[in-house]
Design a protein around this motif. Structure first.
Motif, PDB file in Angstrom:
ATOM      1  N   ARG A  61      23.069 -13.218 -10.774  1.00 56.55           N
ATOM      2  CA  ARG A  61      24.501 -13.148 -11.009  1.00 56.55           C
ATOM      3  C   ARG A  61      24.938 -11.761 -10.604  1.00 56.55           C
ATOM      4  O   ARG A  61      24.111 -10.899 -10.307  1.00 56.55           O
ATOM      5  N   THR A  98      14.576 -27.892 -19.063  1.00 59.80           N
ATOM      6  CA  THR A  98      13.451 -27.126 -18.534  1.00 59.80           C
ATOM      7  C   THR A  98      12.582 -26.591 -19.652  1.00 59.80           C
ATOM      8  O   THR A  98      11.355 -26.603 -19.550  1.00 59.80           O
ATOM      9  N   GLU A 136      18.687 -17.251 -20.526  1.00 61.78           N
ATOM     10  CA  GLU A 136      19.829 -17.930 -19.918  1.00 61.78           C
ATOM     11  C   GLU A 136      20.443 -18.937 -20.883  1.00 61.78           C
ATOM     12  O   GLU A 136      21.659 -19.054 -20.998  1.00 61.78           O
ATOM     13  N   THR A 166      12.682 -16.158 -19.407  1.00 57.44           N
ATOM     14  CA  THR A 166      13.926 -16.040 -18.643  1.00 57.44           C
ATOM     15  C   THR A 166      14.855 -17.201 -18.930  1.00 57.44           C
ATOM     16  O   THR A 166      16.067 -17.031 -19.125  1.00 57.44           O
ATOM     17  N   ILE A 167      14.274 -18.398 -18.961  1.00 58.52           N
ATOM     18  CA  ILE A 167      15.108 -19.574 -19.204  1.00 58.52           C
ATOM     19  C   ILE A 167      15.697 -19.525 -20.598  1.00 58.52           C
ATOM     20  O   ILE A 167      16.853 -19.897 -20.821  1.00 58.52           O
ATOM     21  N   ALA A 184      15.645 -26.176 -13.366  1.00 63.23           N
ATOM     22  CA  ALA A 184      16.680 -25.326 -13.955  1.00 63.23           C
ATOM     23  C   ALA A 184      17.677 -24.851 -12.917  1.00 63.23           C
ATOM     24  O   ALA A 184      18.488 -23.982 -13.194  1.00 63.23           O
ATOM     25  N   LEU A 203      18.962 -26.243 -18.583  1.00 65.65           N
ATOM     26  CA  LEU A 203      18.089 -25.223 -19.162  1.00 65.65           C
ATOM     27  C   LEU A 203      17.310 -25.783 -20.342  1.00 65.65           C
ATOM     28  O   LEU A 203      16.114 -25.529 -20.498  1.00 65.65           O
ATOM     29  N   GLU A 236      20.425 -25.881 -11.594  1.00 64.41           N
ATOM     30  CA  GLU A 236      21.871 -25.933 -11.828  1.00 64.41           C
ATOM     31  C   GLU A 236      22.342 -24.864 -12.810  1.00 64.41           C
ATOM     32  O   GLU A 236      23.497 -24.500 -12.829  1.00 64.41           O
ATOM     33  N   ARG A 237      21.452 -24.429 -13.655  1.00 65.64           N
ATOM     34  CA  ARG A 237      21.698 -23.361 -14.630  1.00 65.64           C
ATOM     35  C   ARG A 237      22.822 -23.696 -15.597  1.00 65.64           C
ATOM     36  O   ARG A 237      23.551 -22.811 -16.055  1.00 65.64           O
ATOM     37  N   ASP A 238      23.052 -24.963 -15.890  1.00 64.52           N
ATOM     38  CA  ASP A 238      23.962 -25.268 -16.984  1.00 64.52           C
ATOM     39  C   ASP A 238      23.130 -25.543 -18.225  1.00 64.52           C
ATOM     40  O   ASP A 238      21.897 -25.557 -18.182  1.00 64.52           O
ATOM     41  N   LEU A 290      17.211 -17.766 -11.207  1.00 62.82           N
ATOM     42  CA  LEU A 290      17.884 -18.026 -12.476  1.00 62.82           C
ATOM     43  C   LEU A 290      18.806 -16.888 -12.876  1.00 62.82           C
ATOM     44  O   LEU A 290      19.855 -17.116 -13.459  1.00 62.82           O
TER      45      LEU A 290
END
Lengths: 234, 87, 111, 511
Positions: free
Chosen positions: A84, D163, C93, C89-90, D152, D160, D154-156, A81
């Motif tokens: 980057r 999730t 983000e 963490t999520i 999660a 998120l 794809e991380r858009d 996650l």
């Protein structure tokens, strides 16, 4: 309205829980349970003194394998996650005294964690607790000296290496168990020494070591990737 | 039920309420770490040193650090965002 | 009895924090409280009196408390800690994407 | 059986541990390792099924493994019975298909993706095989955590959010399951499922029901049955298509297995029946079916529509299982297997089309038929099978479901199956129409250019997997009676848990 609804749900659940769990009588407990066996035979069967450690790493070692796999999965997920382009942060705010103090303190924390890992079968503690303490060293480094120091001392690749080594050590001990005792994660009696001394308790010590390395490196990776500053937003 | 516990259990409840009641996230998290410590003392009274050690190390050590890292990250984003709006 | 009462109270405080908060991090803290309550209950419901579950070689016959719940709780503590770390963490983000952690302003959580 | 079932857990686990290590040195080796390991675990699964087949038909199949060498009540044991074999084969098959599909489908961060996928496989195999209730919890958490991270991926923003939603429910479900296990342990002093099954009636009634309530709540949250269905559409809609397929095809079926193992074998179904909760379960499952089919009607986004349809079908499976008749169990198991095949196929073929379009998700399906006709026909075949058109497999499982309901005179459920078919026709048709009537030029333009620069995309992997699934759906529709005999053995195991208890506890005498 929402508050009212919440209150009703809470009151209902709480009441039901309390009525049902208020007291559990124990008259119907099975007469010979696993727990009783563990308490009576822990020294003779495993060589460990700490019964909780014996349960975690011998009687129910498969649980611990699953549990450390959970940590492994979390680390993979978090790295995925947060992967980057990143910039390590260096801290400048803390004075020399603080840095020196913690510089002196860190070896002792390390020593304590090694002690906890290696004495898991004799005294309270074990791989998990000691491993977390190992990770705390990273946290100290990151807070006091900044993560660029931590990065230069222990790059993420090395942490990944340590973590994988720990995981494979656990699996390897299990497979050696197949060779020596005939069952996965079996505790070979040839490895047992005198109960109460450090090299006793058979496979519990190497498993503790493996779990300690894995948990320590894994949690260090988690914390490290959390405090990094990202180079470019979006 | 020792005297110490008679003191600790109400303390535990009060701390839990405080954790929820605090508006400021940072105070809430610090209180959560105190909650973990009190829980660990209760575990020691109940003859569970292994669990107590794990609770202290994970609950009031590691998780607090992770929480604080997360909160500081979120605050940093907010501040940069606000500054961006003004400029 | 008193422990059950305490457990139920802690559980409810945690549930309240999950249900009524407007902040995602407060929600995670609530989850932690609920988990803490369950672990508290697991450890404190000791069935028989006894000492620490570590054998003393000088007195091997001393009674000790049931060690299995302690082992189970230890496992569950580690699992819950790693789940919490992933959740946090999520949230970080999401904060990067949406610039907020207020539940009401996140439309996607309401659908 | 020539090898131990333990290998089916250890192989994916070991692969997952090795991937980061190999990744540090050489990436190409890792790709090779993923393929080899996936094929090898498929081979192991097949070998297990092949060697167990005669025993399975004879009804004597049982394989156990004592970890650390401790006999069942003392240590953790693996108890691999015919029900476990069925679901283990499902997990092996679908994990293999999804891994192969992902080779062509996932273009970035592959290393961690495969780590999580293999760990997920290991977790599901562990759930299916373990004979210890706390070990079951650990593996449930393992599969849950890996699925959180994969959703999660794809991380858009939407994935998120999905999730977070799923995780909050998932963590609560985990806490409830843990609490249920602890209550059982507190009252019996054992964690072995067979021993629990043997002694569950000794627990006082209130505690029996409390523990069942906790376990059931946790499982229903995970299954997404009516009062807890909020997370489903969001999660299935925003995860990558391969992961949505894995969730609805594998994880949901594994949850059905847990339901069967805990409440039919572990606690005995009589606990549910005496409390009247089997009726309650039937009610909420049917409600969830209606709701799923109705909510699917208004969806314009293909994966969300599939999610609601999945909710409808899972509700149907839970409903027909809760009848607890041999026919009902047969229909439920058959529908679980067939639904896994169909839904995986639908998600994978839809994912293939969604990959080629930028822009809003609702419009990406337009003109799909012009992109690749065989895959589009495959999508139609899966949809027809979902609706229940005779030569395809969906028809047979629905047929048996209907008979099971008829036998118990649950007429509303039969009406529901019919209306579900019609509603299914209504909500699949717009997508088929959209696929055929879309603008040809956009689709062609997209197909000639590669989707993302530097994208490791091998289309052949993706299409092959979809073709295999089409083949499986059609062939299992032609010969559904292969399933008859082994399923009868499994049903006998479920209705008489004493066999499981005897197999596990063997010669150990207790009071």
């Amino acid at each position: 309205m929402k508050v009212f609804l919440t209150a009703i749900i809470l009151a209902f659940t709480g009441g039901a829980l309390f009525v049902n769990l208020g007291s559990i009588p124990d008259s119907f407990l099975l007469s010979h349970t696993a727990s009783r066996f563990y308490r009576e035979a822990v020294v003779t069967e495993t060589g460990a003194l700490n019964t909780v450690s014996a349960i975690l790493y011998d009687f129910r070692a498969f649980d611990s394998l699953g549990e450390s796999t959970v940590i492994f999965a979390t680390v993979s997920g978090i790295v995925l996650l947060l992967s980057r382009k990143t910039l390590p942060v260096s801290s400048a705010g803390l004075s020399l005294i603080v840095k020196r103090t913690f510089g002196i303190l860190t070896p002792f924390v390390f020593l304590l964690s090694v002690y906890i890992i290696l004495h898991g079968h004799l005294s309270p503690g074990g791989g998990f607790q000691g491993g977390v303490l190992l990770a705390v060293i990273t946290i100290i480094f990151c807070i006091i000296y900044g993560s660029s120091f931590d990065l230069s001392r222990y790059p993420p690749q090395r942490k990944t290496l340590i973590e994988t080594t720990g995981a494979l050590l656990f699996l390897g001990v299990g497979i050696i168990g197949i060779a020596l005792t005939g069952s996965f994660l079996g505790n070979p009696s040839a490895w047992r020494g005198v109960p109460g001394t450090l090299p006793s308790a058979g496979s519990i010590v190497p498993i503790n070591l493996g779990v300690g390395l894995k948990v320590g490196a894994g949690l260090a990776i988690i914390f490290y990737s959390m405090i990094q500053k990202t180079l470019k937003r979006q | 039920m020792t005297l110490l516990e008679a003191f600790l259990l109400p303390l535990l409840l009060v701390i839990a309420i405080l954790v929820v009641a605090f508006r400021d996230l940072l105070s809430s998290v610090i209180t959560l770490s105190v909650f973990s410590t009190v829980l660990a003392i209760i575990y020691i009274i109940h003859q569970a040193p292994d669990v107590a050690l794990a609770e202290v190390v994970i609950g009031s050590g590691l998780m607090t650090a992770v929480y604080i890292a997360v909160i500081s990250k979120i605050r940093t984003y907010r501040q940069t965002h606000k500054r961006g709006e003004k400029e | 009895m008193i422990y059950s009462l305490c457990f139920v109270a802690l559980f409810m405080i945690g549930l309240y924090s999950i249900l009524a908060q407007r902040d995602l991090i407060k929600m995670v803290i609530g989850l932690n409280l609920v988990e803490g309550a369950v672990f508290f209950w697991t450890i404190t419901m000791v069935r028989e009196a006894g000492g620490v579950p570590i054998v003393d070689l000088a007195f091997p016959e001393l009674p000790m408390v049931d060690p299995i719940p302690q082992a189970l709780t230890l496992t569950a503590i580690v699992i819950s800690a790693s789940t919490t770390a992933l959740l946090l963490t999520i949230i970080v983000e999401l904060n990067r994407m949406a610039r907020t952690i207020e539940i009401d302003s996140l439309k996607g959580l309401r659908e | 059986m020539i090898f131990s079932p333990l290998l089916l857990i250890l192989l994916p686990l070991g692969t997952a541990f090795l991937i980061p290590l190999v990744d540090l040195f050489h990436v190409e080796t890792r790709r090779l390792m993923v393929i080899i390991s996936a094929s090898f675990s498929l081979f192991l699964g097949f070998a297990a099924l092949w060697s167990a087949w005669p025993e399975l038909l004879a009804g004597t199949f049982f394989h156990s493994y004592h970890l650390s060498g401790w006999l069942p009540p003392l240590g953790i044991n693996l108890a691999f019975d015919s029900l476990g074999l069925l679901f283990s084969s499902l997990v092996t098959l679908f994990s293999f298909l999804i891994i192969v599909y992902s080779i062509g489908f996932i273009g970035h961060h592959e290393g961690k993706y495969y780590v999580l996928l293999f760990l997920f496989q290991a977790g599901c195999q562990g759930i299916v095989m373990t004979g210890d209730i706390f070990n079951l919890y650990v593996f449930i958490e393992l599969s849950a955590i890996t699925s959180y991270a994969l959703i999660a991926f794809e991380r858009d923003r939407s994935s998120l959010e999905a999730t977070i939603k799923y995780m909050v429910y998932g963590i609560l479900a985990g806490v409830f399951i843990f609490l249920g296990i602890i209550i059982i342990y507190r009252s019996l002093g054992t964690l072995n499922i067979a021993e629990i099954a043997d002694n569950f009636h000794r627990i006082p009634l209130t505690l029996q029901r409390t523990s069942v309530v906790f376990l059931l709540t946790g499982l229903l949250i995970k299954l997404g049955v009516f009062p807890f269905h909020f997370w489903m559409a969001k999660v299935y809609g925003s995860a990558p298509a391969s992961i949505s397929a894995l969730l609805s095809g594998t994880l949901a079926k594994v949850n059905i297995y847990i339901l069967l193992r805990l409440f039919w074998v572990g606690t005995g179904f009589s606990v549910l029946r005496e409390a009247g909760w089997d009726r309650f379960l039937l009610g909420i499952a049917l409600l969830s079916t209606i709701l799923g089919h109705v909510l699917a009607l208004r969806e314009r986004e293909v994966k969300r529509m599939l999610a609601f349809s999945s909710m409808g079908h899972m509700g149907m499976i839970v409903a027909v299982l809760s009848l607890n008749t041999p026919l009902g169990l047969f229909a439920g198991l058959l529908h679980a297997v067939f639904h896994a095949l169909m839904k995986t196929g639908l998600f994978l073929s839809a994912g293939y089309f969604l990959r080629f379009r930028e822009g809003p998700k609702e419009k990406r399906f337009t003109g799909a038929a012009y992109r690749k006709l065989p895959i589009f026909i495959g999508f139609i075949i899966f949809a027809l099978s979902m609706i229940g058109i005779p030569p395809l497999n969906g028809f047979f499982s629905k047929w048996f479901t209907m008979q099971a309901f008829l036998e118990k005179d649950v007429y509303p459920a039969i009406a529901l199956i019919y209306s579900g078919n019609i509603l299914g026709l209504i909500y699949y048709l717009p997508f088929v129409r959209q696929g055929m009537l879309g603008k040809e030029s956009i689709m062609k333009q997209k197909s000639t250019s590669s989707p993302t620069p530097g994208f490791f995309y091998q289309e052949r992997f993706v299409t092959t997997v979809v073709y295999i699934l089409i083949l499986l759906v059609m062939s299992s529709g032609l010969l559904p009676f292969v399933f008859q005999e082994p399923f009868e053995v499994m049903i006998a195991e479920l209705t008489e848990p004493i066999r499981y208890i005897e197999h596990v506890l063997g010669g150990i005498i207790h009071e």
